[in-house]
Motif scaffolding. Structure first.
Motif, PDB file in Angstrom:
ATOM      1  N   PRO A 173     -27.473 -66.026 -10.112  1.00  0.00           N
ATOM      2  CA  PRO A 173     -28.638 -66.284 -10.036  1.00  0.00           C
ATOM      3  C   PRO A 173     -29.649 -65.568 -10.070  1.00  0.00           C
ATOM      4  CG  PRO A 173     -27.867 -66.482  -8.490  1.00  0.00           C
ATOM      5  CD  PRO A 173     -26.226 -66.204  -9.047  1.00  0.00           C
ATOM      6  N   GLY A 174     -30.585 -65.325 -10.845  1.00  0.00           N
ATOM      7  CA  GLY A 174     -31.255 -64.543 -11.044  1.00  0.00           C
ATOM      8  C   GLY A 174     -32.632 -65.246  -9.985  1.00  0.00           C
ATOM      9  N   GLY A 175     -33.510 -63.363  -9.664  1.00  0.00           N
ATOM     10  CA  GLY A 175     -34.764 -63.496  -8.759  1.00  0.00           C
ATOM     11  C   GLY A 175     -33.743 -63.873  -7.635  1.00  0.00           C
ATOM     12  N   ALA A 176     -32.701 -63.197  -7.266  1.00  0.00           N
ATOM     13  CA  ALA A 176     -32.528 -62.658  -5.601  1.00  0.00           C
ATOM     14  C   ALA A 176     -33.193 -62.232  -4.797  1.00  0.00           C
ATOM     15  CB  ALA A 176     -30.836 -62.606  -6.072  1.00  0.00           C
ATOM     16  N   MET A 212     -36.982 -63.937  -1.633  1.00  0.00           N
ATOM     17  CA  MET A 212     -37.420 -64.891  -0.637  1.00  0.00           C
ATOM     18  C   MET A 212     -38.150 -66.151  -2.137  1.00  0.00           C
ATOM     19  SD  MET A 212     -37.472 -65.250   1.946  1.00  0.00           S
ATOM     20  CE  MET A 212     -38.421 -66.514   2.433  1.00  0.00           C
ATOM     21  N   SER A 213     -38.337 -65.417  -3.475  1.00  0.00           N
ATOM     22  CA  SER A 213     -38.856 -66.299  -4.499  1.00  0.00           C
ATOM     23  C   SER A 213     -37.387 -67.194  -4.645  1.00  0.00           C
ATOM     24  CB  SER A 213     -39.802 -65.585  -5.305  1.00  0.00           C
ATOM     25  OG  SER A 213     -38.630 -64.547  -6.280  1.00  0.00           O
ATOM     26  N   ASN A 214     -36.205 -67.248  -4.979  1.00  0.00           N
ATOM     27  CA  ASN A 214     -35.317 -67.918  -5.535  1.00  0.00           C
ATOM     28  C   ASN A 214     -35.223 -69.006  -4.157  1.00  0.00           C
ATOM     29  OD1 ASN A 214     -33.607 -68.885  -5.395  1.00  0.00           O
ATOM     30  ND2 ASN A 214     -32.009 -67.730  -7.177  1.00  0.00           N
ATOM     31  N   PRO A 215     -35.704 -70.293  -4.859  1.00  0.00           N
ATOM     32  CA  PRO A 215     -35.897 -71.495  -3.759  1.00  0.00           C
ATOM     33  C   PRO A 215     -34.702 -72.167  -3.306  1.00  0.00           C
ATOM     34  CG  PRO A 215     -36.184 -72.345  -5.616  1.00  0.00           C
ATOM     35  CD  PRO A 215     -36.117 -70.661  -5.784  1.00  0.00           C
ATOM     36  N   THR A 216     -33.247 -72.082  -4.193  1.00  0.00           N
ATOM     37  CA  THR A 216     -31.847 -72.349  -3.661  1.00  0.00           C
ATOM     38  C   THR A 216     -31.131 -71.458  -2.516  1.00  0.00           C
ATOM     39  OG1 THR A 216     -31.035 -73.866  -6.409  1.00  0.00           O
ATOM     40  CG2 THR A 216     -29.526 -72.569  -4.487  1.00  0.00           C
ATOM     41  N   LEU A 217     -31.866 -69.929  -2.769  1.00  0.00           N
ATOM     42  CA  LEU A 217     -30.980 -68.969  -2.057  1.00  0.00           C
ATOM     43  C   LEU A 217     -31.772 -68.767  -0.692  1.00  0.00           C
ATOM     44  CD1 LEU A 217     -30.295 -65.745  -4.055  1.00  0.00           C
ATOM     45  CD2 LEU A 217     -29.184 -67.533  -3.300  1.00  0.00           C
ATOM     46  N   LYS A 218     -33.691 -69.725  -1.153  1.00  0.00           N
ATOM     47  CA  LYS A 218     -34.355 -69.645   0.940  1.00  0.00           C
ATOM     48  C   LYS A 218     -33.942 -70.469   1.332  1.00  0.00           C
ATOM     49  CE  LYS A 218     -39.010 -69.356   1.718  1.00  0.00           C
ATOM     50  NZ  LYS A 218     -39.303 -70.946   3.009  1.00  0.00           N
ATOM     51  N   TYR A 219     -33.850 -71.846   0.389  1.00  0.00           N
ATOM     52  CA  TYR A 219     -33.368 -72.982   1.339  1.00  0.00           C
ATOM     53  C   TYR A 219     -31.726 -72.551   2.287  1.00  0.00           C
ATOM     54  CZ  TYR A 219     -32.220 -77.861   2.122  1.00  0.00           C
ATOM     55  OH  TYR A 219     -31.442 -79.416   2.541  1.00  0.00           O
ATOM     56  N   ASP A 239     -30.984 -76.266 -15.571  1.00  0.00           N
ATOM     57  CA  ASP A 239     -31.776 -75.443 -16.010  1.00  0.00           C
ATOM     58  C   ASP A 239     -32.205 -74.403 -14.762  1.00  0.00           C
ATOM     59  OD1 ASP A 239     -31.940 -76.528 -18.392  1.00  0.00           O
ATOM     60  OD2 ASP A 239     -34.116 -78.089 -17.889  1.00  0.00           O
ATOM     61  N   ALA A 240     -31.815 -74.702 -13.657  1.00  0.00           N
ATOM     62  CA  ALA A 240     -32.594 -74.016 -12.416  1.00  0.00           C
ATOM     63  C   ALA A 240     -30.565 -72.897 -12.495  1.00  0.00           C
ATOM     64  CB  ALA A 240     -32.137 -74.357 -11.144  1.00  0.00           C
ATOM     65  N   LYS A 241     -29.795 -73.051 -13.279  1.00  0.00           N
ATOM     66  CA  LYS A 241     -29.176 -71.790 -13.270  1.00  0.00           C
ATOM     67  C   LYS A 241     -28.322 -71.557 -12.146  1.00  0.00           C
ATOM     68  CE  LYS A 241     -30.249 -69.913 -17.431  1.00  0.00           C
ATOM     69  NZ  LYS A 241     -30.591 -70.722 -18.036  1.00  0.00           N
ATOM     70  N   THR A 242     -28.040 -72.341 -10.970  1.00  0.00           N
ATOM     71  CA  THR A 242     -27.354 -72.154  -9.552  1.00  0.00           C
ATOM     72  C   THR A 242     -26.252 -73.734  -9.180  1.00  0.00           C
ATOM     73  OG1 THR A 242     -29.688 -73.734  -8.576  1.00  0.00           O
ATOM     74  CG2 THR A 242     -29.494 -71.810  -8.466  1.00  0.00           C
ATOM     75  N   SER A 243     -26.407 -74.797  -9.457  1.00  0.00           N
ATOM     76  CA  SER A 243     -25.108 -75.790 -10.048  1.00  0.00           C
ATOM     77  C   SER A 243     -23.926 -75.241  -9.840  1.00  0.00           C
ATOM     78  CB  SER A 243     -24.975 -76.438 -10.570  1.00  0.00           C
ATOM     79  OG  SER A 243     -24.422 -78.379 -10.507  1.00  0.00           O
ATOM     80  N   THR A 244     -23.865 -74.415 -11.132  1.00  0.00           N
ATOM     81  CA  THR A 244     -22.391 -73.774 -11.409  1.00  0.00           C
ATOM     82  C   THR A 244     -21.735 -72.458  -9.900  1.00  0.00           C
ATOM     83  OG1 THR A 244     -21.451 -73.669 -13.496  1.00  0.00           O
ATOM     84  CG2 THR A 244     -20.737 -72.907 -11.928  1.00  0.00           C
ATOM     85  N   TRP A 245     -23.185 -72.150  -9.680  1.00  0.00           N
ATOM     86  CA  TRP A 245     -22.646 -70.951  -8.692  1.00  0.00           C
ATOM     87  C   TRP A 245     -23.193 -71.279  -7.546  1.00  0.00           C
ATOM     88  CZ3 TRP A 245     -25.553 -69.908  -4.577  1.00  0.00           C
ATOM     89  CH2 TRP A 245     -25.514 -68.283  -3.449  1.00  0.00           C
ATOM     90  N   ARG A 246     -23.635 -72.442  -6.937  1.00  0.00           N
ATOM     91  CA  ARG A 246     -23.338 -73.240  -5.684  1.00  0.00           C
ATOM     92  C   ARG A 246     -21.720 -73.513  -5.397  1.00  0.00           C
ATOM     93  NH1 ARG A 246     -28.057 -75.990  -6.834  1.00  0.00           N
ATOM     94  NH2 ARG A 246     -26.929 -77.774  -7.171  1.00  0.00           N
TER      95      ARG A 246
END
Length: 525
Positions: free
Chosen positions: A67-70, A72-79, A406-413
């Motif tokens: 995931p890009g935007g690694a 605090m602006s990345n909402p998935t990682l911040k959550y 679209d958020a490109k985090t589903s596979t990563w999670r």
């Protein structure tokens, strides 16, 4: 979606540092369709939470874009950081180069708090760098203990010491590879039943080669395709009860699978496939993206892959071949005469997170993974952030799959953060498609009913003085790959395999076999 021998992507490494605000965000409501969560062990208090715990993790990129935007602006990682009260430094290592890069980092003294691996052995274990986790899990991991079955804990326990946090194999599956076939191609060539023997498999592949099942009037069909370095051919060898990634015990010796007579039979079968143009001519060089593209173009009839991806393959072909009505199904590994266990390596875990003695706050590490095992954590891994990629409407989870994609985090999670393995109820919601769910269940059923025993799940690292034999396992062993390729492609006779075995033993293999056999005879027999 990949395990020990999976995938290749251009080497990239990314370090992500996720900071955390001291205040925890509020929890989502638990939907009525899922058992309510009573798990609070890992949830920090909004008023008494301590400073975020810094945790550094080395993990595979699973040959996937990270995931890009690694920040605090990345909402998935911040959550994730907010929910676990952590400050994460996650280093993604290229999947097929992970072992080499880890060794380089360790040699330079770069050992993190946590390393993702495939078992509890290996270099860290051999160098006494793994932290015993029994007491930490008892105190800080109630949810881990609840959702991870004993078979998975057993796989990471050596001499009574729990040396890792395992992700159990999905759907109680103990198999990391199965056969997939284009059932619509089978229908077109008039073969109604899946092959049950190696000879029947050859008959099917010949029909795919000769009878134009994709209907374009060209002889462009590839009956079977695989990937570089003998990746994703496990079940071909598995028809003979052995693969090059497993081990065999005979005559009081534990032998690496790639030197066994069973493996020689598998090479002989692949030699026939190559001679008769039943296997992709680029089977030793196909990168992952090239291999996937060939399948999605509708020119491949059969392949090996992970059982968890049954619907993923069907969905891809639905989109790439909308006018062909493709039908991708899993089928059981054919069985050679006299063979008992078929398939591929039996494993009770998908991956393992190893906590090192360098960990600054082991309790925080266990709490981090324990939160991922809660109902709330499982929903996050499957659906993302509540109120964003999924909502709770009238007590029912409504998942916005397109937004999550679209958020490109589903596979990563699902690859990195899934510590539960398989939650059928959540999978059903995530797929939101009865056909998809049934196809996935069918693949798991195939995988559950076959596998080759893993005799070296707890094998300590083997030490030899020869670089050609770095350890007892396969790990793309160059001298084996060279010999196997020459045999399959007809550059050497099948009996050249016996010369390879002699060469392997002379290059340190005999010592590796002795060490492994001594361990097995004294601890496992």
């Amino acid at each position: 979606m990949f395990k020990k021998h999976k995938g290749l992507l251009l080497a990239t490494s990314l370090t992500m540092v996720v900071a955390l605000s001291a205040c925890s965000s509020g929890k989502s409501n638990t939907p009525a369709t899922v058992a309510p969560s009573t798990d609070t062990a890992a949830s920090p208090s909004s008023t008494t939470a301590p400073e975020p715990a810094a945790i550094r993790i080395f993990t595979s990129d699973f040959s996937q874009p990270v995931p890009g935007g690694a920040t605090m602006s990345n909402p998935t990682l911040k959550y994730l950081a907010d929910k676990t009260n952590t400050k994460l430094d996650i280093v993604f290592l290229p999947h097929t180069q992970m072992d080499q890069q880890l060794s380089t980092k360790y040699a330079a003294g770069d050992i993190p708090d946590v390393v993702m691996g495939w078992n509890a052995g290996g270099e860290l274990f051999a160098n006494n760098q793994l932290l015993e986790l029994n007491d930490y899990i008892d105190q800080y991991g109630p949810n881990l203990k609840k959702v991870i079955p004993q078979s998975a804990w057993d796989a990471v326990t050596i001499d009574g010491k729990i040396l890792g946090i395992p992700e159990p194999a999905g759907g109680n599956v103990t198999e990391n590879s199965i056969f997939y076939v284009r059932k619509d191609w089978m229908d077109k060539v008039g073969i109604t039943e899946a092959p049950k023997t190696p000879d029947e498999l050859l008959t099917l592949l010949r029909a795919f080669r000769d009878q134009d099942p994709n209907g374009n009037g060209q002889k462009d069909e590839i009956p079977f395709s695989s990937r570089e370095n003998l990746s994703w051919v496990n079940n071909i060898f598995g028809m003979y009860g052995q693969t090059h990634t497993t081990a065999k015990y005979e005559n009081n010796e534990l032998l690496p699978g790639f030197i066994t007579s069973n493996n020689k039979q598998g090479l002989g079968f692949m030699r026939t496939m190559f001679e008769e143009k039943l296997i992709d001519s680029e089977f030793m060089t196909n990168k992952r993206n090239v291999w996937e593209q060939k399948i999605q173009q509708g020119i491949v009839g059969m392949w090996n892959h992970d059982p968890s991806l049954a619907w993923d393959w069907q969905d891809r072909l639905n989109k790439s071949l909308p006018n062909e009505k493709p039908d991708v199904v899993a089928f059981a590994t054919p069985r050679a005469p006299g063979v008992t266990d078929v398939g591929s390596l039996r494993t009770s875990t998908n991956k393992v997170y190893l906590v090192t003695k360098k960990a600054k706050d082991p309790a925080a590490v266990i709490k981090f993974f324990d939160w991922l095992a809660t109902q709330e954590g499982q929903e996050f891994v499957n659906f993302g952030i509540p109120g964003d990629t999924y909502t709770n409407e009238g007590g029912k989870i409504v998942y916005d799959k397109q937004k999550d994609t679209d958020a490109k985090t589903s596979t990563w999670r699902s690859l990195i953060l899934n510590i539960v393995g398989y939650n059928e109820e959540l999978l059903k919601i995530k797929l939101d498609n009865e056909q998809a769910f049934e196809k996935q269940k069918m693949a798991y059923e195939v995988a559950r009913n076959e596998s080759i025993p893993n005799l070296m799940s707890a094998l300590p690292a083997i030490k030899t003085n020869q670089p050609e034999v770095p350890n007892f396992g396969y790990n793309n062993l160059p001298i084996y790959l060279e010999a196997a390729t020459q045999i399959i492609m007809g550059e050497k006779p099948l009996d050249y395999f016996d010369e390879f075995v002699t060469q392997y033993k002379s290059l340190g293999g005999a010592e590796a076999i002795k060490q492994a056999s001594d361990w097995y005879n004294s601890t496992q027999k």
